[in-house]
Scaffold this motif. Structure first.
Motif, short mmCIF file in Angstrom:
data_model
loop_
_atom_site.label_atom_id
_atom_site.label_comp_id
_atom_site.label_asym_id
_atom_site.label_seq_id
_atom_site.Cartn_x
_atom_site.Cartn_y
_atom_site.Cartn_z
N ARG A 85 15.06 -18.12 31.40
CA ARG A 85 15.54 -18.06 30.01
C ARG A 85 16.71 -17.09 29.93
O ARG A 85 16.66 -16.00 30.52
N ARG A 87 19.07 -15.50 26.79
CA ARG A 87 19.35 -15.43 25.36
C ARG A 87 20.68 -14.72 25.15
O ARG A 87 20.88 -13.61 25.61
N PRO A 93 26.70 -23.44 22.73
CA PRO A 93 25.60 -23.34 23.70
C PRO A 93 26.02 -23.82 25.08
O PRO A 93 26.70 -24.85 25.21
N THR A 95 25.96 -25.50 28.80
CA THR A 95 25.34 -26.68 29.41
C THR A 95 24.99 -26.43 30.87
O THR A 95 24.17 -27.15 31.44
N SER A 116 19.22 -26.54 29.28
CA SER A 116 19.05 -27.04 27.92
C SER A 116 19.10 -25.84 26.98
O SER A 116 18.72 -24.73 27.36
N SER A 117 19.59 -26.05 25.76
CA SER A 117 19.75 -24.95 24.81
C SER A 117 18.98 -25.25 23.54
O SER A 117 18.96 -26.39 23.05
N ASP A 118 18.33 -24.21 23.02
CA ASP A 118 17.62 -24.29 21.75
C ASP A 118 17.96 -23.02 20.97
O ASP A 118 17.43 -21.95 21.25
N GLY A 119 18.87 -23.14 20.01
CA GLY A 119 19.34 -21.97 19.30
C GLY A 119 20.09 -21.04 20.24
O GLY A 119 21.04 -21.47 20.90
N ASP A 120 19.64 -19.79 20.31
CA ASP A 120 20.35 -18.82 21.16
C ASP A 120 19.76 -18.70 22.55
O ASP A 120 20.15 -17.82 23.32
N ALA A 122 19.04 -20.42 26.27
CA ALA A 122 19.31 -21.45 27.26
C ALA A 122 18.21 -21.42 28.31
O ALA A 122 17.79 -20.34 28.74
N THR A 123 17.74 -22.60 28.73
CA THR A 123 16.62 -22.70 29.67
C THR A 123 17.04 -23.48 30.90
O THR A 123 17.56 -24.60 30.79
N ASP A 349 6.28 -18.08 23.03
CA ASP A 349 5.88 -19.26 23.80
C ASP A 349 5.78 -18.97 25.29
O ASP A 349 5.15 -19.74 26.03
#
Length: 360
Positions: A85, A87, A93, A95, A116-120, A122-123, A349
């Motif tokens: 992760r 942040r 975001p 890629t 993949s990005s969700d808000g701030d 990146a995973t 999470d």
């Protein structure tokens, strides 16, 4: 009435040292599985089904939060899942990201890795090949650096090998081909323990506020008569009282008893409708308070019969204890429990799970 809750941590956040305070894990979970352990810059823990998690701990003063998370189920054939992760404050975001292991590109060749990005956040989910390579490299490497447009994070590997070896030990993998660290020829890995089965029961339609408020007022008045110091009576707290029908003319009542800057503690009771003198405290496994009926930042969903709580170690909610209970029609049974004892920017999470159940 009871005063002085202020910003104090609830009882379940006292006992095991962590960033801004300490955590006390409910006795039920600790009886079933070892509590999380810290290995230099890593932390590891397992749940009652022997699914284990290891996390790197970001530096306390890090501007860009980056961490690795390894999770592995106990079944002999289960493979480790490794994610990273990152942040940051992205204008756009990312890629892809690029990794360096002690200054050298990882994987060799330095190819960008998709995220993949969700808000701030990146995973990066590692492939099985890259997972195995990074676990092997951790034996000698000290630091993993992740770079994305607009942000760079650093992940310490100090303690990672010890954390993974501890996981191997908990799952009975030491000396087997599937061990993360200490492999061997022994082919026997114990099966995963069976998870408890919890059957949640939806409750009747939620009481509207006009119907709920009198039930809570009746019980609050009754408790005040019994023990004036049992629950604060601040008007703002009284407004947070709630009630729900459980069927058979039973009412679940939550009385808000103390509030800090980011934690609201409520006491739960089951009472016959309109009979507060017969109310009984809910005995939650691992619950707080003298009667074990207090939960922090709790919310009940009558559609599913699920009661969740989230005791924060600090306001941004990156440490503390979270979990839930299922209403079976007769009592509340523990459904899940997770903890994070270090306030380092790790999302809830990704916390270490200590207790799980199967729904039916």
């Amino acid at each position: 009435m009871r005063r002085g809750a202020g910003n104090k941590l609830p009882d379940r956040l006292k006992g095991v040292a962590f960033g801004v305070g300490v955590v006390l894990l409910p006795a039920l979970a600790l009886a079933a599985t070892p509590e999380p352990k810290t290995f230099r810059d890593w932390m590891a823990g397992c749940d009652n089904g022997k699914t284990c998690t290891a996390l790197s701990l970001p530096p306390e003063a890090a501007e860009t939060i980056a961490y690795l998370r390894i999770e592995r189920a106990a079944a002999p054939e289960s493979a480790p899942r490794l994610v990273l992760r990152l942040r940051g404050e992205w204008k756009k975001p990312p890629t892809t990201v690029q990794l360096k292991l002690d200054g050298s590109p990882f994987p060799p060749g330095g190819k960008p890795l998709p995220v993949s990005s969700d808000g701030d956040v990146a995973t990066l989910t590692f492939s099985a090949e890259d997972t195995a390579a990074l676990i092997e490299a951790a034996r000698k490497a000290t630091k993993l650096v992740v770079t994305a447009p607009g942000g760079t994070g650093s992940i310490s590997l100090a303690g990672s090998v010890a954390a993974m070896l501890w996981i191997d030990e908990q799952q009975g993998r030491i000396g087997t081909p599937t061990a993360l660290i200490r492999k061997g020829a022994n082919a026997t890995v114990p099966p995963a323990p069976a998870l408890p089965v919890v059957t949640a029961a939806p409750t009747p339609p939620i009481l509207d506020m006009k119907a709920a408020a009198p039930q809570a007022r009746l019980l609050r008045a009754e408790l005040t008569k019994r023990n004036p110091d049992a629950c604060e009576d601040d008007p703002d707290l009284v407004e947070s009282d709630s009630a729900w029908p459980l069927g058979n003319k039973r009412i679940l009542v939550a009385l808000a008893c103390s509030r800090g800057a980011y934690n609201l503690s409520s006491s739960f009771f089951i009472m016959p409708e309109n009979e507060p003198a017969k109310a009984a405290p809910v005995r939650f496994p691992g619950g707080e308070g003298h009667d074990g009926n207090e939960l922090t930042n709790a919310s009940f969903d009558p559609r599913t019969g699920h009661l969740a709580f989230f005791a924060k170690g600090r306001g941004i909610g990156d440490c503390g204890v979270s979990g839930g209970y299922a209403w079976t029609g007769e009592r509340f049974e523990q459904a899940e429990l997770a903890t994070m004892g270090e306030c380092r920017g790790i999302a809830p999470d990704d916390w270490i799970t200590l207790y799980r159940s199967r729904s039916r």
